[in-house]
Design a protein around this motif. Structure first.
Motif, PDB file in Angstrom:
ATOM      1  N   GLY A   1      -0.757  25.960  -2.736  1.00  0.00           N
ATOM      2  CA  GLY A   1      -1.826  24.994  -2.910  1.00  0.00           C
ATOM      3  C   GLY A   1      -1.453  23.911  -3.916  1.00  0.00           C
ATOM      4  N   GLN A   2      -1.796  22.689  -3.569  1.00  0.00           N
ATOM      5  CA  GLN A   2      -1.593  21.546  -4.451  1.00  0.00           C
ATOM      6  C   GLN A   2      -2.955  21.005  -4.861  1.00  0.00           C
ATOM      7  N   THR A   3      -3.070  20.619  -6.111  1.00  0.00           N
ATOM      8  CA  THR A   3      -4.249  19.909  -6.589  1.00  0.00           C
ATOM      9  C   THR A   3      -3.853  18.455  -6.804  1.00  0.00           C
ATOM     10  N   GLY A   4      -4.778  17.657  -7.310  1.00  0.00           N
ATOM     11  CA  GLY A   4      -4.531  16.229  -7.481  1.00  0.00           C
ATOM     12  C   GLY A   4      -3.764  15.865  -8.724  1.00  0.00           C
ATOM     13  N   ILE A   5      -2.819  16.697  -9.124  1.00  0.00           N
ATOM     14  CA  ILE A   5      -2.003  16.420 -10.305  1.00  0.00           C
ATOM     15  C   ILE A   5      -0.997  15.311  -9.990  1.00  0.00           C
ATOM     16  N   ASP A   6      -0.975  14.305 -10.814  1.00  0.00           N
ATOM     17  CA  ASP A   6       0.021  13.246 -10.704  1.00  0.00           C
ATOM     18  C   ASP A   6       1.325  13.807 -11.274  1.00  0.00           C
ATOM     19  N   PRO A   7       2.394  13.862 -10.471  1.00  0.00           N
ATOM     20  CA  PRO A   7       3.640  14.464 -10.958  1.00  0.00           C
ATOM     21  C   PRO A   7       4.266  13.718 -12.135  1.00  0.00           C
ATOM     22  N   GLU A   8       3.932  12.451 -12.297  1.00  0.00           N
ATOM     23  CA  GLU A   8       4.501  11.682 -13.409  1.00  0.00           C
ATOM     24  C   GLU A   8       3.830  12.001 -14.734  1.00  0.00           C
ATOM     25  N   THR A   9       2.524  12.290 -14.706  1.00  0.00           N
ATOM     26  CA  THR A   9       1.801  12.533 -15.955  1.00  0.00           C
ATOM     27  C   THR A   9       1.483  14.006 -16.190  1.00  0.00           C
ATOM     28  N   GLY A  10       1.472  14.799 -15.107  1.00  0.00           N
ATOM     29  CA  GLY A  10       1.100  16.205 -15.226  1.00  0.00           C
ATOM     30  C   GLY A  10      -0.398  16.419 -15.349  1.00  0.00           C
ATOM     31  N   ASN A  11      -1.171  15.366 -15.106  1.00  0.00           N
ATOM     32  CA  ASN A  11      -2.627  15.440 -15.217  1.00  0.00           C
ATOM     33  C   ASN A  11      -3.303  15.071 -13.906  1.00  0.00           C
ATOM     34  N   VAL A  12      -4.529  15.551 -13.735  1.00  0.00           N
ATOM     35  CA  VAL A  12      -5.375  15.093 -12.639  1.00  0.00           C
ATOM     36  C   VAL A  12      -5.948  13.761 -13.116  1.00  0.00           C
ATOM     37  N   GLU A  13      -5.492  12.677 -12.519  1.00  0.00           N
ATOM     38  CA  GLU A  13      -5.844  11.339 -13.008  1.00  0.00           C
ATOM     39  C   GLU A  13      -7.142  10.803 -12.409  1.00  0.00           C
ATOM     40  N   SER A  14      -7.509  11.231 -11.218  1.00  0.00           N
ATOM     41  CA  SER A  14      -8.692  10.694 -10.552  1.00  0.00           C
ATOM     42  C   SER A  14      -9.894  11.618 -10.747  1.00  0.00           C
ATOM     43  N   ASP A  15     -11.055  11.002 -10.896  1.00  0.00           N
ATOM     44  CA  ASP A  15     -12.302  11.759 -10.985  1.00  0.00           C
ATOM     45  C   ASP A  15     -12.997  11.854  -9.629  1.00  0.00           C
ATOM     46  N   SER A  16     -12.490  11.147  -8.612  1.00  0.00           N
ATOM     47  CA  SER A  16     -13.152  11.123  -7.300  1.00  0.00           C
ATOM     48  C   SER A  16     -12.481  12.081  -6.324  1.00  0.00           C
ATOM     49  N   ILE A  17     -13.260  12.580  -5.395  1.00  0.00           N
ATOM     50  CA  ILE A  17     -12.706  13.462  -4.362  1.00  0.00           C
ATOM     51  C   ILE A  17     -11.695  12.712  -3.497  1.00  0.00           C
ATOM     52  N   GLU A  18     -11.950  11.426  -3.271  1.00  0.00           N
ATOM     53  CA  GLU A  18     -11.010  10.650  -2.455  1.00  0.00           C
ATOM     54  C   GLU A  18      -9.659  10.515  -3.158  1.00  0.00           C
ATOM     55  N   GLY A  19      -9.689  10.165  -4.434  1.00  0.00           N
ATOM     56  CA  GLY A  19      -8.447  10.009  -5.191  1.00  0.00           C
ATOM     57  C   GLY A  19      -7.689  11.313  -5.332  1.00  0.00           C
ATOM     58  N   GLN A  20      -8.414  12.386  -5.593  1.00  0.00           N
ATOM     59  CA  GLN A  20      -7.750  13.686  -5.728  1.00  0.00           C
ATOM     60  C   GLN A  20      -7.191  14.157  -4.392  1.00  0.00           C
ATOM     61  N   THR A  21      -7.936  13.954  -3.303  1.00  0.00           N
ATOM     62  CA  THR A  21      -7.433  14.368  -1.984  1.00  0.00           C
ATOM     63  C   THR A  21      -6.169  13.604  -1.638  1.00  0.00           C
ATOM     64  N   ARG A  22      -6.160  12.302  -1.913  1.00  0.00           N
ATOM     65  CA  ARG A  22      -4.966  11.495  -1.625  1.00  0.00           C
ATOM     66  C   ARG A  22      -3.760  12.015  -2.413  1.00  0.00           C
ATOM     67  N   GLN A  23      -3.951  12.328  -3.704  1.00  0.00           N
ATOM     68  CA  GLN A  23      -2.845  12.843  -4.524  1.00  0.00           C
ATOM     69  C   GLN A  23      -2.396  14.210  -4.032  1.00  0.00           C
ATOM     70  N   VAL A  24      -3.334  15.064  -3.642  1.00  0.00           N
ATOM     71  CA  VAL A  24      -2.984  16.370  -3.072  1.00  0.00           C
ATOM     72  C   VAL A  24      -2.075  16.181  -1.868  1.00  0.00           C
ATOM     73  N   MET A  25      -2.471  15.282  -0.979  1.00  0.00           N
ATOM     74  CA  MET A  25      -1.696  15.074   0.247  1.00  0.00           C
ATOM     75  C   MET A  25      -0.327  14.470  -0.066  1.00  0.00           C
ATOM     76  N   LEU A  26      -0.255  13.582  -1.048  1.00  0.00           N
ATOM     77  CA  LEU A  26       1.052  13.042  -1.458  1.00  0.00           C
ATOM     78  C   LEU A  26       1.935  14.147  -2.030  1.00  0.00           C
ATOM     79  N   ASN A  27       1.344  15.062  -2.794  1.00  0.00           N
ATOM     80  CA  ASN A  27       2.105  16.182  -3.351  1.00  0.00           C
ATOM     81  C   ASN A  27       2.628  17.086  -2.238  1.00  0.00           C
ATOM     82  N   LEU A  28       1.757  17.405  -1.267  1.00  0.00           N
ATOM     83  CA  LEU A  28       2.199  18.230  -0.137  1.00  0.00           C
ATOM     84  C   LEU A  28       3.282  17.508   0.657  1.00  0.00           C
ATOM     85  N   GLN A  29       3.107  16.219   0.855  1.00  0.00           N
ATOM     86  CA  GLN A  29       4.091  15.415   1.581  1.00  0.00           C
ATOM     87  C   GLN A  29       5.461  15.489   0.907  1.00  0.00           C
TER      88      GLN A  29
END
Length: 126
Positions: free
Chosen positions: A30-58
């Motif tokens: 499982g991937q969460t919306g962690i930005d690999p550059e910062t190590g933090n979940v940067e977005s507070d929105s479900i859309e932003g977190q979902t996009r980051q999750v999918m980029l991480n899985l990609q």
């Protein structure tokens, strides 16, 4: 079995691999919306977190030369089912028309207070 990692995805938060390849299957943790550059979940929105999750899985899939077109099954964990439609919109956009089997459930909590976590299984093709 082979452990799969990607320097373009966040490091695992515990004693597990970002993915394991066995035979013709790749099991992505499982991937969460962690930005690999910062190590933090940067977005507070479900859309932003979902996009980051999918980029991480990609990124994890790409480490084995795969794309979302190889994904056969996803499990989606939402902190709130009220986010279902907005998550679905971004999820579908990122999959570009591909529709793997999927389960979506609401959970009490996720690491780092994330709003969404997604894991997947992909088929490795020659």
């Amino acid at each position: 079995m082979k452990k799969v990692t990607s320097d373009k995805a966040p490091e695992a938060l515990g004693p597990y691999a970002p993915a394991i390849r066995t035979g013709k299957l790749l099991f992505c943790s499982g991937q969460t919306g962690i930005d690999p550059e910062t190590g933090n979940v940067e977005s507070d929105s479900i859309e932003g977190q979902t996009r980051q999750v999918m980029l991480n899985l990609q990124a994890v899939l790409a480490a084995e030369g795969l794309s979302f077109q190889h994904v056969v099954k996803c499990n989606v964990y939402l902190r709130s089912m009220s986010d279902f439609n907005k998550m679905n919109e971004v999820y579908g956009e990122m999959l570009e028309g591909h529709t793997p089997a999927r389960t979506t459930v609401a959970v009490t909590g996720l690491p780092l207070n994330a709003l969404v976590e997604i894991e997947c299984i992909a088929e490795v093709t020659p």
